[in-house]
Design a protein around this motif. Structure first.
Motif, PDB file in Angstrom:
ATOM      1  N   LYS A 236     -15.665 -26.905  11.310  1.00  0.00           N
ATOM      2  CA  LYS A 236     -15.949 -28.055  12.187  1.00  0.00           C
ATOM      3  C   LYS A 236     -16.571 -29.216  11.413  1.00  0.00           C
ATOM      4  O   LYS A 236     -16.286 -30.376  11.680  1.00  0.00           O
ATOM      5  CB  LYS A 236     -16.893 -27.630  13.319  1.00  0.00           C
ATOM      6  N   GLU A 237     -17.443 -28.878  10.448  1.00  0.00           N
ATOM      7  CA  GLU A 237     -18.107 -29.926   9.655  1.00  0.00           C
ATOM      8  C   GLU A 237     -17.085 -30.789   8.925  1.00  0.00           C
ATOM      9  O   GLU A 237     -17.257 -31.999   8.804  1.00  0.00           O
ATOM     10  CB  GLU A 237     -19.035 -29.295   8.606  1.00  0.00           C
ATOM     11  N   GLY A 238     -16.028 -30.137   8.407  1.00  0.00           N
ATOM     12  CA  GLY A 238     -14.975 -30.866   7.713  1.00  0.00           C
ATOM     13  C   GLY A 238     -15.363 -31.407   6.347  1.00  0.00           C
ATOM     14  O   GLY A 238     -14.666 -32.243   5.782  1.00  0.00           O
ATOM     15  N   ASN A 239     -16.502 -30.925   5.802  1.00  0.00           N
ATOM     16  CA  ASN A 239     -16.954 -31.418   4.494  1.00  0.00           C
ATOM     17  C   ASN A 239     -16.226 -30.756   3.331  1.00  0.00           C
ATOM     18  O   ASN A 239     -16.225 -31.255   2.221  1.00  0.00           O
ATOM     19  CB  ASN A 239     -18.464 -31.179   4.324  1.00  0.00           C
ATOM     20  N   MET A 240     -15.637 -29.593   3.587  1.00  0.00           N
ATOM     21  CA  MET A 240     -14.913 -28.863   2.550  1.00  0.00           C
ATOM     22  C   MET A 240     -13.507 -28.562   3.045  1.00  0.00           C
ATOM     23  O   MET A 240     -13.290 -28.463   4.258  1.00  0.00           O
ATOM     24  CB  MET A 240     -15.643 -27.557   2.206  1.00  0.00           C
ATOM     25  N   LYS A 241     -12.582 -28.418   2.110  1.00  0.00           N
ATOM     26  CA  LYS A 241     -11.200 -28.094   2.495  1.00  0.00           C
ATOM     27  C   LYS A 241     -11.088 -26.580   2.591  1.00  0.00           C
ATOM     28  O   LYS A 241     -11.063 -25.877   1.577  1.00  0.00           O
ATOM     29  CB  LYS A 241     -10.217 -28.645   1.465  1.00  0.00           C
ATOM     30  N   ILE A 242     -11.060 -26.079   3.814  1.00  0.00           N
ATOM     31  CA  ILE A 242     -10.942 -24.636   4.058  1.00  0.00           C
ATOM     32  C   ILE A 242      -9.617 -24.400   4.785  1.00  0.00           C
ATOM     33  O   ILE A 242      -9.392 -24.931   5.872  1.00  0.00           O
ATOM     34  CB  ILE A 242     -12.129 -24.113   4.896  1.00  0.00           C
ATOM     35  N   ILE A 243      -8.742 -23.642   4.157  1.00  0.00           N
ATOM     36  CA  ILE A 243      -7.396 -23.399   4.688  1.00  0.00           C
ATOM     37  C   ILE A 243      -7.306 -21.950   5.144  1.00  0.00           C
ATOM     38  O   ILE A 243      -7.628 -21.027   4.383  1.00  0.00           O
ATOM     39  CB  ILE A 243      -6.327 -23.682   3.615  1.00  0.00           C
ATOM     40  N   SER A 244      -6.898 -21.728   6.384  1.00  0.00           N
ATOM     41  CA  SER A 244      -6.778 -20.379   6.934  1.00  0.00           C
ATOM     42  C   SER A 244      -5.305 -19.970   6.990  1.00  0.00           C
ATOM     43  O   SER A 244      -4.481 -20.695   7.562  1.00  0.00           O
ATOM     44  CB  SER A 244      -7.387 -20.337   8.350  1.00  0.00           C
ATOM     45  N   GLU A 245      -4.989 -18.809   6.388  1.00  0.00           N
ATOM     46  CA  GLU A 245      -3.614 -18.324   6.339  1.00  0.00           C
ATOM     47  C   GLU A 245      -3.553 -16.844   6.722  1.00  0.00           C
ATOM     48  O   GLU A 245      -4.508 -16.093   6.497  1.00  0.00           O
ATOM     49  CB  GLU A 245      -3.038 -18.507   4.933  1.00  0.00           C
ATOM     50  N   LEU A 246      -2.408 -16.442   7.274  1.00  0.00           N
ATOM     51  CA  LEU A 246      -2.189 -15.047   7.674  1.00  0.00           C
ATOM     52  C   LEU A 246      -1.049 -14.426   6.885  1.00  0.00           C
ATOM     53  O   LEU A 246      -0.084 -15.112   6.520  1.00  0.00           O
ATOM     54  CB  LEU A 246      -1.831 -14.959   9.165  1.00  0.00           C
ATOM     55  N   VAL A 247      -1.169 -13.113   6.645  1.00  0.00           N
ATOM     56  CA  VAL A 247      -0.050 -12.320   6.136  1.00  0.00           C
ATOM     57  C   VAL A 247       0.072 -11.074   7.003  1.00  0.00           C
ATOM     58  O   VAL A 247      -0.856 -10.733   7.757  1.00  0.00           O
ATOM     59  CB  VAL A 247      -0.244 -11.906   4.655  1.00  0.00           C
ATOM     60  N   THR A 248       1.200 -10.406   6.921  1.00  0.00           N
ATOM     61  CA  THR A 248       1.375  -9.160   7.664  1.00  0.00           C
ATOM     62  C   THR A 248       0.709  -8.008   6.907  1.00  0.00           C
ATOM     63  O   THR A 248       0.422  -8.111   5.706  1.00  0.00           O
ATOM     64  CB  THR A 248       2.871  -8.833   7.839  1.00  0.00           C
ATOM     65  N   ASP A 249       0.482  -6.907   7.603  1.00  0.00           N
ATOM     66  CA  ASP A 249      -0.017  -5.703   6.934  1.00  0.00           C
ATOM     67  C   ASP A 249       0.933  -5.278   5.817  1.00  0.00           C
ATOM     68  O   ASP A 249       0.507  -4.842   4.745  1.00  0.00           O
ATOM     69  CB  ASP A 249      -0.148  -4.547   7.938  1.00  0.00           C
ATOM     70  N   GLN A 250       2.236  -5.410   6.076  1.00  0.00           N
ATOM     71  CA  GLN A 250       3.224  -5.011   5.070  1.00  0.00           C
ATOM     72  C   GLN A 250       3.091  -5.867   3.802  1.00  0.00           C
ATOM     73  O   GLN A 250       3.197  -5.356   2.681  1.00  0.00           O
ATOM     74  CB  GLN A 250       4.649  -5.135   5.635  1.00  0.00           C
ATOM     75  N   GLN A 251       2.863  -7.162   3.979  1.00  0.00           N
ATOM     76  CA  GLN A 251       2.674  -8.047   2.819  1.00  0.00           C
ATOM     77  C   GLN A 251       1.391  -7.704   2.065  1.00  0.00           C
ATOM     78  O   GLN A 251       1.360  -7.716   0.833  1.00  0.00           O
ATOM     79  CB  GLN A 251       2.654  -9.511   3.272  1.00  0.00           C
TER      80      GLN A 251
END
Length: 324
Positions: A236-251
């Motif tokens: 929420k602060e937006g002061n840092m670039k934080i990228i959220s990504e998902l992978v499958t269990d298989q990956q």
């Protein structure tokens, strides 16, 4: 007065030639799998226990699907105080035996971490035990921040990005604190989760903290249904670039197997989520989408968080369950 001796080690920081070839940039591995308790958790939990659990303590209690419990049991043994670890039924028998080997009392309560945590909190009231939170406490984050100080001491310049796994958010909070402390606030952080244990990604998408209905991923050590509020605050602060990504269990499993082949180290599925950022092309995709620069401004740093809940039998079990 001299500060007390830390329980964690300065973990190896290794260049990965194979990962570097895949990404086209230098890749370094911060090998938290080498910690005495098997994961990075020893940093924060060691720091917290030194601050709040003195020799007069009746004992500590921790709710943990694995790694926080292992760290708590290890630290308690070194401090010579009793440890009670509450694990959900989803925790492998392997972990329960390892906890007992550390001298801890182990109790199985509920299906997921949140159930076990309710029981741990109850024991602080009824038995006077000191509660050790697995991920949601400022002292934990202070301890985890030591990872970044060690990385800075090993790197001549800023990294181009840092990759880590997110469960409840404790490691992320510690890394953010550490990066602010050393002047790396401009460095992007890639937060990896598996589908079905994605409380952070769900919060990012919803724009508010959400509670998952259940943990359906096999990466049980990422299995908190709600991310800690501080991790969400950083977004929420937006002061840092934080990228959220998902992978499958298989990956994630494929990443575990590839890492074992290439780096000769076995880590658990939760750690495989972070490794999959390289092995499944997430970094390259983010660059293609313009969300990461090409080339990166510095080396890519992977925090190999480790994990205790893995051996050959567990790996074989995961193969059977996930490759049906």
């Amino acid at each position: 007065m001299a500060s007390p001796k830390a329980f964690h080690i300065n973990s190896p920081f290794l260049e990965s030639i194979d990962m570097s070839k895949r990404t086209g940039t230098e890749v370094y591995l911060k090998m938290e799998s080498s910690q005495p308790s098997g994961s990075f958790k020893i940093r924060g939990i060691g720091h917290l226990c030194q601050k709040i659990a003195g020799p007069e303590s009746k004992g500590v209690v921790c709710s943990s699907g694995g790694n926080a419990g292992m760290a708590t049991a290890y630290v308690a043994r070194k401090l010579n105080i009793p440890a009670t670890i509450i694990v959900p039924s989803s925790s492998p028998e392997l972990i329960r035996e390892k906890l007992k080997d550390q001298g801890a009392t182990v109790r199985v309560v509920g299906k997921v971490w949140d159930d076990a945590n309710d029981e741990a909190l109850r024991l602080t009231q009824t038995d006077g035990l000191t509660y050790v939170p697995p991920f949601d406490h400022p002292l934990l984050w202070q301890g985890h921040a030591s990872i970044v100080r060690e990385i800075k001491a090993s790197l001549p310049s800023k990294p181009g990005a840092v990759v880590l796994s997110v469960g409840g958010g404790g490691l992320l909070c510690g890394v953010v604190e550490g990066m602010k402390e050393v002047g790396w606030a401009s460095v992007p952080i890639i937060c990896m989760e598996t589908e079905g244990a994605d409380c952070f990604n769900a919060a990012v998408k919803a724009g508010k903290i959400v509670t998952l209905p259940d943990i359906t991923s096999e990466a049980k050590c990422l299995g908190s249904k709600t991310v800690c509020s501080q991790a969400f605050e950083y977004i929420k602060e937006g002061n840092m670039k934080i990228i959220s990504e998902l992978v499958t269990d298989q990956q994630a499993l494929q990443a575990v197997e590839t890492f074992l082949d290439e780096e000769r180290v076995l880590v658990e599925l939760a750690c495989g989520a972070a490794l999959a950022a390289v092995y499944c092309g997430v970094i390259q995709r983010l660059q293609g989408e313009g969300r990461l620069p090409v080339p990166l401004a510095g080396p890519l740093v992977m925090i190999v968080c480790g994990g205790s809940s893995i051996n050959q039998a567990q790996l074989e079990h995961l193969r059977k369950v996930l490759n049906r």
